[in-house]
Design a protein around this motif. Structure first.
Motif: not given
Lengths: 327, 327
Positions: A127-151
């Motif tokens: 999902g996300g958000d869309l807006s007019q703006a004076p220039m092209l821009g992208l703000n990405i939010t990303i999430w993840g989980e610890p790997g197999p060892q949980g660290r």
């Protein structure tokens, strides 16, 4: 005939639906509500990076697909930096006025570039958000989980005498940036790998997970602002480092560029910027095993018990790239 | 003496540390690594909204504290819209060139306004990103958990004959916006509540949680683009609504403004925009109990089994505010 640019919020959403699957195991509910719903592991990591026209990229030598790719790549790299596995991302898209003439093909290619990298890492756009703006821009939010060892690998976890290693080249992206700024798109002829590293970085997710799986690896970060700026952040104020970086470990294109410009190649690579290589510290007894096991891992020095950094025997000032240096 | 503006990334981070506590039960690790670490409930909701100068706010009549407050408020409202409880947020901050003359006091007040609202909802600022940009802009990402009953209220959950209700006024923010655009900051003299509703909206978290706690409430969203635009999204394509909105249920300042401008007040309020009121659908048998229990809840109509919306007996076109209408 060139495609018309999306003219409404709904047309943008339709275009996004064409490029990004709206169903995924990490996305229990389809896009289109006020929030994304997530099924969460007990621990998560989350990050977000801005990617703005004329600050982080130029449309004169980034293709639309490069822009879409890199906006996501720099975010995935923040998850890799902690030895974690990305699970999904959302996009805040800043759309410049129609007067700036971005065509339907432009948007199509931008989303194609982003979707290609998302598919490589099996990431839903939630999902996300869309807006007019004076220039092209992208703000990405990303999430993840610890790997197999949980660290979750953090900064400031070094001990004195730890071995410092990098996974991936540093200095190469700066070579590409400088060459593109000076020569424009034809820089690719003489500096193909440096240009590719700048336009289409490959985040080191697999290597980050491999580092996290080994207890001897105490901490990790990604090099986004260059070793000169990032190494002090990694060490913290109480420790220092003795770096040993032979000139011939640098990429041949970095050597060629710095020779042409009359620059010291090791200092140039040390200043770096946007390398998206990983920097890790490893207990000395296990360093050789880890260096042997992880492709592209290179020993660059050792941690010292007192502050201060030396580079090939000479003390260096702790200056790097500051995002606000010229405001 | 006016305070100097932050001149480096580090100075911004120091200023942020002064306003936002760097320890919180929802933030297991302090700010300052590549990612935020979160301790997660099994389900989470996540959202992000852009808040950009001259698109979403003007510095001519928003105080710096209003900007900080509202950037966060519109995001909290997305969590409230799903009947959920916000847990934390991160901030992508776009900083215009020093030439635009934003002082140290400006930044101080902006963070103060944001921190005041964050404290009201006990929300940690967990991290984010800073970048130069051509204009001032804020991209907040926020996340939360379902309320005590574990429900997440969605759109498109209405049944025919459900009662539609709103929590909070609609049309009032549009009154404030129009008055501010026409009269500037002195609009506050004649339209104090409308101006306050535009500059400092209060997201309806408590009411959203109360709605979610009642099984008879089938769905909810927040009105960010106005009823005219948002109601069709709430109903979905198969259903319609019969709205009954007596003129005297509107805010007196909306009535005063529309009278002065020669506008139909009910149509004006229906077009709305940025109301951040909640819109919910409720099983008819339970509607009176819920309307009685939740302060500021008002019945606005009923859901019909066929598409099409009528407003006080007249069919209305499904047009509202599109963020791209003038690109």
């Amino acid at each position: 005939m060139p495609q018309a640019a999306p003219a409404s919020e709904q047309e943008f959403l339709t275009l996004i639906d064409r490029h990004f699957p709206n169903a995924h195991q990490h996305m229990p509910v389809a896009r289109g509500d006020d929030c994304v719903q997530l099924v969460c592991p007990p621990d998560m990591v989350l990050s977000g990076d801005l990617f703005l026209q004329d600050i982080h990229f130029r449309t004169s030598y980034f293709s639309p697909a490069d822009i879409g790719w890199k906006a996501l790549a720099v975010n995935i790299s923040d998850i890799a930096a902690m030895g974690c596995k990305p699970l999904g991302f959302s996009l805040g898209l800043m759309v410049p006025p129609a007067a700036q003439g971005l065509s339907g093909d432009f948007w199509n290619e931008l989303f194609q570039g982003m979707a290609a990298l998302a598919a490589l890492h099996d990431l839903p756009l939630t999902g996300g958000d869309l807006s007019q703006a004076p220039m092209l821009g992208l703000n990405i939010t990303i999430w993840g989980e610890p790997g197999p060892q949980g660290r979750v690998l953090q900064r400031r976890r070094c001990w004195p005498d730890d071995v410092l290693l990098t996974v991936g080249r540093f200095g190469l992206v700066r070579t590409g940036l400088m060459a593109l700024e000076q020569k424009g798109p034809q820089a690719i002829e003489q500096y193909p790998q440096a240009v590719a590293a700048h336009l289409r970085p490959h985040p080191r997710v697999t290597e980050g997970l491999e580092l996290a799986a080994r207890r001897a690896v105490r901490g990790c970060m990604d090099l986004s602002d260059g070793l000169a700026q990032d190494l002090p952040r990694f060490l913290g104020p109480a420790l220092g480092a003795q770096l040993d970086i032979p000139k011939d470990t640098l990429h041949p294109e970095t050597l060629a560029w710095t020779k042409k410009q009359g620059l010291n190649p090791v200092q140039f690579a040390y200043l770096g910027g946007e390398d998206y290589a990983l920097l890790a510290c490893v207990a000395p007894a296990e360093a050789d095993v880890i260096l042997g096991a992880i492709p592209d891992a290179t020993r660059i020095g050792t941690v010292t018990g007192t502050p201060g950094i030396t580079l090939n025997g000479n003390p260096v000032p702790s200056a790097g790239f500051d995002h606000f240096a010229n405001t």
